[in-house]
Design an enzyme around this catalytic site. Structure first.
Site, PDB file in Angstrom:
ATOM      1  N   CYS A 117     -13.024 113.201  79.328  1.00 20.03           N
ATOM      2  CA  CYS A 117     -14.089 113.451  78.371  1.00 20.03           C
ATOM      3  C   CYS A 117     -14.397 114.934  78.428  1.00 20.03           C
ATOM      4  O   CYS A 117     -14.038 115.605  79.387  1.00 20.03           O
ATOM      5  CB  CYS A 117     -15.340 112.635  78.719  1.00 20.03           C
ATOM      6  SG  CYS A 117     -16.527 112.637  77.356  1.00 20.03           S
ATOM      7  N   CYS A 119     -17.678 116.093  77.880  1.00 16.03           N
ATOM      8  CA  CYS A 119     -19.129 116.335  77.967  1.00 16.03           C
ATOM      9  C   CYS A 119     -19.545 117.144  79.193  1.00 16.03           C
ATOM     10  O   CYS A 119     -20.546 117.851  79.145  1.00 16.03           O
ATOM     11  CB  CYS A 119     -19.919 115.031  77.862  1.00 16.03           C
ATOM     12  SG  CYS A 119     -19.559 113.849  79.157  1.00 16.03           S
ATOM     13  N   CYS A 127     -19.329 115.041  73.769  1.00 20.46           N
ATOM     14  CA  CYS A 127     -18.044 114.604  74.316  1.00 20.46           C
ATOM     15  C   CYS A 127     -16.857 115.177  73.555  1.00 20.46           C
ATOM     16  O   CYS A 127     -15.702 114.923  73.906  1.00 20.46           O
ATOM     17  CB  CYS A 127     -17.979 113.079  74.316  1.00 20.46           C
ATOM     18  SG  CYS A 127     -19.324 112.341  75.257  1.00 20.46           S
ATOM     19  N   LYS A 194     -17.474 101.148  74.319  1.00 22.07           N
ATOM     20  CA  LYS A 194     -18.500 101.945  74.998  1.00 22.07           C
ATOM     21  C   LYS A 194     -19.678 102.148  74.052  1.00 22.07           C
ATOM     22  O   LYS A 194     -19.541 102.751  72.988  1.00 22.07           O
ATOM     23  CB  LYS A 194     -17.924 103.290  75.415  1.00 22.07           C
ATOM     24  CG  LYS A 194     -18.957 104.214  76.040  1.00 22.07           C
ATOM     25  CD  LYS A 194     -18.330 105.461  76.609  1.00 22.07           C
ATOM     26  CE  LYS A 194     -19.397 106.396  77.150  1.00 22.07           C
ATOM     27  NZ  LYS A 194     -18.826 107.595  77.745  1.00 22.07           N
ATOM     28  N   ARG A 204     -25.795 111.133  83.710  1.00 26.49           N
ATOM     29  CA  ARG A 204     -25.898 112.434  83.033  1.00 26.49           C
ATOM     30  C   ARG A 204     -26.669 113.428  83.887  1.00 26.49           C
ATOM     31  O   ARG A 204     -26.413 114.626  83.858  1.00 26.49           O
ATOM     32  CB  ARG A 204     -26.557 112.265  81.663  1.00 26.49           C
ATOM     33  CG  ARG A 204     -25.616 111.546  80.709  1.00 26.49           C
ATOM     34  CD  ARG A 204     -26.257 111.340  79.347  1.00 26.49           C
ATOM     35  NE  ARG A 204     -25.412 110.467  78.542  1.00 26.49           N
ATOM     36  CZ  ARG A 204     -25.799 109.904  77.408  1.00 26.49           C
ATOM     37  NH1 ARG A 204     -27.014 110.129  76.941  1.00 26.49           N
ATOM     38  NH2 ARG A 204     -24.973 109.125  76.746  1.00 26.49           N
ATOM     39  N   LYS A 251     -18.668  98.662  78.438  1.00 24.65           N
ATOM     40  CA  LYS A 251     -19.551  99.576  79.157  1.00 24.65           C
ATOM     41  C   LYS A 251     -20.799  99.833  78.327  1.00 24.65           C
ATOM     42  O   LYS A 251     -20.650 100.216  77.170  1.00 24.65           O
ATOM     43  CB  LYS A 251     -18.795 100.872  79.398  1.00 24.65           C
ATOM     44  CG  LYS A 251     -19.621 101.979  79.990  1.00 24.65           C
ATOM     45  CD  LYS A 251     -18.822 103.234  80.060  1.00 24.65           C
ATOM     46  CE  LYS A 251     -19.761 104.297  80.580  1.00 24.65           C
ATOM     47  NZ  LYS A 251     -19.413 105.595  80.230  1.00 24.65           N
ATOM     48  N   TYR A 316     -20.620 101.628  91.491  1.00 21.07           N
ATOM     49  CA  TYR A 316     -20.921 102.636  92.512  1.00 21.07           C
ATOM     50  C   TYR A 316     -21.023 102.006  93.895  1.00 21.07           C
ATOM     51  O   TYR A 316     -20.997 102.719  94.897  1.00 21.07           O
ATOM     52  CB  TYR A 316     -22.202 103.404  92.138  1.00 21.07           C
ATOM     53  CG  TYR A 316     -22.001 104.160  90.840  1.00 21.07           C
ATOM     54  CD1 TYR A 316     -21.217 105.309  90.816  1.00 21.07           C
ATOM     55  CD2 TYR A 316     -22.504 103.685  89.630  1.00 21.07           C
ATOM     56  CE1 TYR A 316     -20.968 105.982  89.627  1.00 21.07           C
ATOM     57  CE2 TYR A 316     -22.265 104.347  88.435  1.00 21.07           C
ATOM     58  CZ  TYR A 316     -21.490 105.497  88.437  1.00 21.07           C
ATOM     59  OH  TYR A 316     -21.227 106.147  87.261  1.00 21.07           O
TER      60      TYR A 316
HETATM   61  C1  PBG Z   1     -18.572 110.550  79.918  1.00 20.41           C
HETATM   62  C2  PBG Z   1     -19.026 109.343  80.642  1.00 20.41           C
HETATM   63  C3  PBG Z   1     -20.333 108.806  80.732  1.00 20.41           C
HETATM   64  C4  PBG Z   1     -20.235 107.738  81.603  1.00 20.41           C
HETATM   65  C5  PBG Z   1     -18.907 107.622  81.996  1.00 20.41           C
HETATM   66  N1  PBG Z   1     -18.173 108.606  81.372  1.00 20.41           N
HETATM   67  C6  PBG Z   1     -21.631 109.263  80.172  1.00 20.41           C
HETATM   68  C7  PBG Z   1     -21.884 109.298  78.736  1.00 20.41           C
HETATM   69  O1  PBG Z   1     -21.101 108.817  77.908  1.00 20.41           O
HETATM   70  O2  PBG Z   1     -22.916 109.878  78.393  1.00 20.41           O
HETATM   71  C8  PBG Z   1     -21.396 106.889  82.049  1.00 20.41           C
HETATM   72  C9  PBG Z   1     -21.244 106.272  83.399  1.00 20.41           C
HETATM   73  C10 PBG Z   1     -22.502 105.805  84.019  1.00 20.41           C
HETATM   74  O3  PBG Z   1     -23.607 105.843  83.447  1.00 20.41           O
HETATM   75  O4  PBG Z   1     -22.400 105.348  85.160  1.00 20.41           O
HETATM   76  N2  PBG Z   1     -18.619 110.484  78.554  1.00 20.41           N
END
Ligand code: PBG
Length: 327
Positions: A117, A119, A127, A194, A204, A251, A316
């Site tokens: 990604c 971001c 992203c 997602k 974040r 997700k 986690y």
């Molecule tokens: C990157 C990404 C994110 C997560 C995984 N890859 C954050 C988002 O999309 O803002 C979230 C993972 C989590 O909250 O544990 N884009």
């Protein structure tokens, strides 16, 4: 007194018959442990918002993997936190050197998936790459950058590429570029379903990747899926499979079990559930308050994901799974 004989309770009456009756069994082999590696720090730093999670240095991530291997964790999902941000990310040297050192040390005793990604790399926290006006995402430019990034990660030694950006066409572009470079054997795990979710908040904070709120392009809802929209989640997942995704993902997990269940009926590739930062931390905060037992809370949440149809759980607390599942 009226008689109410036992019937359904016969299969619940003791530990033995409950074990025989179980319809879902978790196994530590199905867990993936996320790891964060940060360029700008000199020692591992525990996150104040994500219990038990630290951001690592290039060296301390090796020590963490060493400890994880000892407790039976062999599969990882690695997130980079680069020191510098830009509008057009092009320098991926930090993370490729981390991957190379991990693979040099651990080789195929571990399986290393790389989140893909932009971001954490972009100055605005989106992203993808913005248009000149800065009011929208330039999809084609973003996909080109993501594909080149993914290629560098695979060339550095990643076993799996896990795109989480939600741009259209990225799975096909990445598959094509990997194949053109002799990397047909590298798997793609697509964050295919997602959703635009508030549950990513703690993540974040860890990555410093919140999208810039002053921009006209607010939040991530122009690329992540609207959480009312089952059809989009199914369509996007099937599209990603057709483009070459080997593993698909839902997700967040706990608030989206219906999506997992629908997908299970429609796709025949492995489905991963990502217990994201916010849903993980909700449980952790309850535990911290003494309101429930940590092991029981996570096992019950994970079981709901597997019962709904996932064969892979990203959590986690994955490093706890082996011990919890054998006690
Ligand atoms: C990157 C990404 C994110 C997560 C995984 N890859 C954050 C988002 O999309 O803002 C979230 C993972 C989590 O909250 O544990 N884009």
């Amino acid at each position: 007194m009226e008689e109410y004989p036992i019937n359904n309770r016969r299969l619940r009456l003791n530990q033995h018959i409950r074990e025989l009756s179980r319809q879902v069994r978790l196994h530590h082999e199905q867990f993936i442990q996320p790891l964060f590696v940060c360029e700008g720090i000199s020692k591992p730093t525990p996150s104040p918002v994500l219990n038990g999670v630290s951001t690592h240095t290039k060296d301390s991530v090796l020590a963490q993997i060493e400890r994880d291997l000892k407790v039976g964790v062999t599969k990882f999902l690695l997130f980079p936190i680069p020191a510098t941000k830009s509008d057009l990310p092009s320098d991926f040297e930090f993370i490729t050197s981390v991957i190379a050192s991990i693979k040099q040390r651990f080789g195929n005793t571990i399986w290393l998936a790389m989140d893909v990604c932009l971001c954490a790399y972009t100055s605005h926290g989106h992203c993808g790459i913005l248009t000149k006006e800065g009011t929208a995402i330039n999809n084609s430019k973003s996909v080109q950058t993501l594909a080149h990034y993914a290629l560098q990660l695979a060339q550095a030694g990643a076993d799996c590429i896990a795109p989480s950006d939600m741009m259209d066409g990225r799975i096909g572009a990445i598959r094509t570029l990997l194949n053109a470079n002799g990397l047909e054997h590298i798997a793609i795990m697509s964050y295919s379903a997602k959703f635009a979710s508030v549950f990513y908040g703690p993540f974040r904070d860890v990555c410093g990747s919140s999208p810039d709120k002053t921009l006209q392009l607010k939040g991530r809802s122009s690329y992540q899926i609207d959480f009312t929209n089952t059809g989009d989640a199914i369509r996007s997942t099937i599209r990603d499979m057709e483009e070459g995704a080997d593993i698909v993902m839902v997700k967040p997990a706990l608030a989206y079990l219906d999506i997992i269940q629908s997908l299970k009926a429609q796709v025949n590739v492995p489905i991963a559930a990502y217990q994201v930062s916010g849903e993980y931390q909700m449980l952790e905060l309850m535990v911290r308050e003494g309101l429930m037992d940590r092991r029981s809370a996570h096992l019950e949440a994970w079981t709901s994901m597997v019962r709904s149809g996932t064969s892979i759980v990203i959590s986690y607390a994955s490093r706890e799974a082996k011990q919890w599942l054998s006690s």
